[in-house]
Write a protein that holds these residues in place. Structure first.
Motif, PDB file in Angstrom:
ATOM      1  N   ASP B   7      -5.965   4.165   7.207  1.00  0.00           N
ATOM      2  CA  ASP B   7      -5.179   3.653   6.080  1.00  0.00           C
ATOM      3  C   ASP B   7      -5.304   2.136   5.904  1.00  0.00           C
ATOM      4  OD1 ASP B   7      -4.365   6.213   5.523  1.00  0.00           O
ATOM      5  OD2 ASP B   7      -2.542   6.063   6.732  1.00  0.00           O
ATOM      6  N   ILE B   9      -6.515  -1.089   3.796  1.00  0.00           N
ATOM      7  CA  ILE B   9      -6.739  -1.377   2.374  1.00  0.00           C
ATOM      8  C   ILE B   9      -8.017  -2.198   2.227  1.00  0.00           C
ATOM      9  CG2 ILE B   9      -5.823  -2.615   0.374  1.00  0.00           C
ATOM     10  CD1 ILE B   9      -3.062  -1.679   1.264  1.00  0.00           C
ATOM     11  N   ASP B  18      -6.681   2.565  -0.433  1.00  0.00           N
ATOM     12  CA  ASP B  18      -5.784   2.397   0.717  1.00  0.00           C
ATOM     13  C   ASP B  18      -6.003   3.464   1.780  1.00  0.00           C
ATOM     14  OD1 ASP B  18      -4.938   4.441  -0.808  1.00  0.00           O
ATOM     15  OD2 ASP B  18      -2.878   3.768  -1.072  1.00  0.00           O
ATOM     16  N   ARG B 396      -2.640  -4.245  -7.072  1.00  0.00           N
ATOM     17  CA  ARG B 396      -3.695  -3.368  -7.577  1.00  0.00           C
ATOM     18  C   ARG B 396      -3.813  -3.556  -9.089  1.00  0.00           C
ATOM     19  NH1 ARG B 396      -2.616   2.638  -5.716  1.00  0.00           N
ATOM     20  NH2 ARG B 396      -1.469   2.753  -7.651  1.00  0.00           N
ATOM     21  N   LEU B 402       0.530  -4.021  -2.877  1.00  0.00           N
ATOM     22  CA  LEU B 402       0.222  -3.317  -1.631  1.00  0.00           C
ATOM     23  C   LEU B 402       0.111  -4.345  -0.510  1.00  0.00           C
ATOM     24  CD1 LEU B 402      -2.571  -0.964  -2.980  1.00  0.00           C
ATOM     25  CD2 LEU B 402      -0.277  -0.262  -2.377  1.00  0.00           C
ATOM     26  N   MET B 404      -1.606  -5.603   2.744  1.00  0.00           N
ATOM     27  CA  MET B 404      -2.868  -5.413   3.465  1.00  0.00           C
ATOM     28  C   MET B 404      -2.702  -5.789   4.935  1.00  0.00           C
ATOM     29  SD  MET B 404      -5.633  -6.774   0.723  1.00  0.00           S
ATOM     30  CE  MET B 404      -5.049  -8.443   0.714  1.00  0.00           C
TER      31      MET B 404
END
Lengths: 185, 432
Positions: B7, B9, B18, B396, B402, B404
């Motif tokens: 998982d 990114i 991701d 995104r 998101l 990272m």
């Protein structure tokens, strides 16, 4: 233009950050079919190869159940020498083909993962792939997997074309945007 | 010792996949699963042309210095400049972007990202239009008509179609591709069009006309023409019927639409068309963002200053005027006298007529690897790669933030953009 860019021409090519970096362009080949092979055979229906006629030999050659050397007149008689050379070149990709006749060319693959997601047999092994998500670790029964930026075929025996009832599934070939996947028969 | 991290990114493009699994062997990435060719290069070639020591150009040669000297010299140059310009920001974390904007404010300078000549322009059309949008997850679960306008995701965002739009099976789209109709509108038959159901070849620079005809048809007019932009009216009508009969239509527009004649007016027209279509069915528009955190800068800058990009702090309050405070015009008018370039390579991306001015002013570059911009820079500060060596937030393409992970540690003595900018900000505050 280059004269104006002294600081650029000194450099060797460094990894360009453009949108299309890492994408390879290759010219597209014409699909191999029975007529292309038949035209280059002697077409005498001599039956030396053991088949009833040259067309039957062509079909079996395409299925890889016979070998080209079984057609002895093609190599023995001088008049066919040129055709024999062409034919050898034409069927060379067949030797790369795996059991179900799938060829996956690394040169053309961009690792988009369309084959991984659309493959119905992949979805039975790793259901998350059908939802677009990549698998967490290499499953022993997976068919397609994107590794190091390129699609790989792992367990081809799981393919629907291979397992009974041997359906004529071509979904990976249809969904490949770069024509890296080719099913020969 | 080998280790597998799942998982992760990918900081390769605006899709921010991701689901990457990375294999490590003693702090070195040896392989990865699921990343496309573009993302794979980010993971495996992380040390290609890597910069390891800060350098200062003296008498035409680069001299290695320590980090503190490089940072204090940078602060000195920026403080002495009348119009310092802070440029780049599209390939770094939101945390670094935030400090960068604060730095521009303290310096009374200008700040702009690469989005001012890219998709940031389409964000400014928000000021004129409403914007109907959705997340990529919604598109995957609901969309039955996908339209790519002026974008070629197979080459720019290789996993866009397989991860979110075309191929995957969603909650309400259990048959995947069989339940979706995918249309491409472009000036040539791209690789994306190889696997789509329909392809409309539009004449270059005439997208605006096509959108206008679509809008007039939506509003019930019957234009007295047979073709528009090389597309027959019959085909245009078929496309419109397809969208109107859909349950959920997602339109992805790329730089092909934005960089042809009409520029942002095309996007403005498209967004109005989308708004009008919403009286029939649910239609959304999503920009195909290239750099992984380009839209992140627009969000960060919007909540800090009120404007999405191209902000001028020289009058001590934020001022935004596209065409005056944006990168291209600032370089064209030779208005700036020092430039800090973070996570961008203007010499490669901008035309020579603009970048030739960069040789006349001091340029400070913060980058991971050697680029044409580092060659002309007075000071070069190496940094860690955000998203792989440094954790942080990125947006995104559909504006979903998101977080990272950092999966490996950077080489010794290499700091993140955020840490270097924080040190710089402290020095600037002290000097005032």
């Amino acid at each position: 233009m280059l004269e104006k860019l002294p600081y650029l021409i000194e450099l060797q090519c460094i990894k360009c950050l453009s949108e299309s970096s890492g994408v390879k362009r290759m010219s597209e080949k014409k699909r191999l079919n029975a007529m292309m092979i038949y035209k280059l055979l002697p077409q005498t229906n001599c039956r030396i190869c053991g088949e009833p006629n040259c067309m039957a030999f062509t079909v079996k050659l395409l299925n890889r159940s016979v070998e080209l050397k079984q057609c002895t007149p093609l190599f023995d008689e001088e008049q066919y020498a040129e055709k024999a050379e062409k034919l050898k070149e034409l069927i060379a990709p067949l030797e790369l083909a795996k059991e179900t006749g799938i060829i996956l060319e690394d040169e053309k693959c961009i690792g988009c993962g369309n084959c991984v997601v659309c493959c119905p047999a992949n979805a039975t092994v790793a259901p998350e792939t059908s939802g677009g998500k990549g698998i967490k670790e290499a499953h022993p029964d997976i068919i397609f997997l994107v590794e190091k930026g390129l699609a790989r075929i792992y367990k081809l025996e799981r393919c629907r074309r291979y397992e009974p009832p041997r359906t004529n599934c071509r979904v990976c070939e249809m969904m490949c945007p770069t024509k890296a996947i080719e099913i020969l028969q | 010792m080998s280790k597998e991290i799942s998982d992760v990114i990918c900081p390769g493009c605006g899709v921010l996949c991701d689901d990457i699994t990375v294999n490590l062997k003693e702090n070195v990435i040896v392989s990865n699963y699921n990343a496309c060719t573009k993302g794979n290069t980010k993971f495996l070639d992380i040390n290609a042309n890597r910069l390891l020591k800060p350098t200062i150009k003296m008498n035409g040669t680069n001299k290695e210095v320590d980090l503190d000297t490089a940072i204090s010299k940078t602060a000195e140059i920026l403080l002495n400049a009348e119009s310092p310009f802070l440029y780049g920001w599209s390939a770094t974390t939101c945390e670094a972007q935030r400090i960068g904007i604060q730095l521009a404010k303290e310096l009374k300078g200008l700040v702009d990202s690469t989005s001012s000549f890219c998709h940031g322009v389409s964000l400014s059309t928000l000021l004129e239009n409403s914007w109907s949008t959705a997340t990529l997850g919604e598109v995957m679960n609901r969309a039955d008509v996908i339209l790519y306008w002026g974008s070629n995701p197979i080459e720019s965002h290789p996993r866009h179609m397989s991860r979110y739009t075309t191929v995957p099976r969603g909650i309400f789209r259990q048959a995947g591709k069989e339940e979706r109709t995918v249309v491409v509108i472009d000036i040539r038959k791209t690789r994306t069009a190889n696997i789509t159901d329909r392809f409309l070849e539009v004449e270059p620079n005439r997208d605006f006309e096509l959108i206008s005809v679509l809008r007039s048809l939506v509003n019930g007019d019957r234009p007295d023409i047979e073709t528009v932009a090389n597309v027959t009216l019959k085909e245009v009508n078929r496309l419109l019927e397809l969208i109107k009969e859909a349950d959920f239509c997602a339109i992805f527009f790329g730089l092909g639409l934005l960089m042809s004649a009409g520029t942002y007016h095309n996007v403005s027209n498209l967004l109005s068309f989308v708004a009008e279509l919403n009286q029939f069915t649910k239609v959304v528009a999503i920009p195909m963002i290239g750099h992984y955190n380009m839209i992140g800068f627009n969000h960060v800058c919007s909540w800090l200053t009120g404007f999405p990009y191209g902000v001028d702090f020289r009058k001590e309050y934020p001022m935004f005027n596209p065409g005056e405070t944006t990168t291209v015009e600032l370089l064209q008018q030779k208005e700036i006298d020092a430039m800090l370039c973070v996570a961008a390579d203007p010499v490669s991306t901008l035309p020579y007529s603009l970048t030739s001015y960069l040789k006349e002013i001091p340029v400070i570059t913060m980058d991971r690897q050697m680029t044409p911009t580092t060659r002309i820079s007075k000071i070069v500060i190496p940094v860690a790669l955000s998203g792989i060596e440094v954790s942080g937030t990125a947006y995104r393409m559909d504006s979903v933030p998101l977080y990272m992970k950092n999966i490996i540690s950077p080489p010794d003595g290499i700091l993140s953009d955020e840490m270097i900018l924080t040190k710089l900000l402290e020095l600037v505050k002290e000097a005032k």
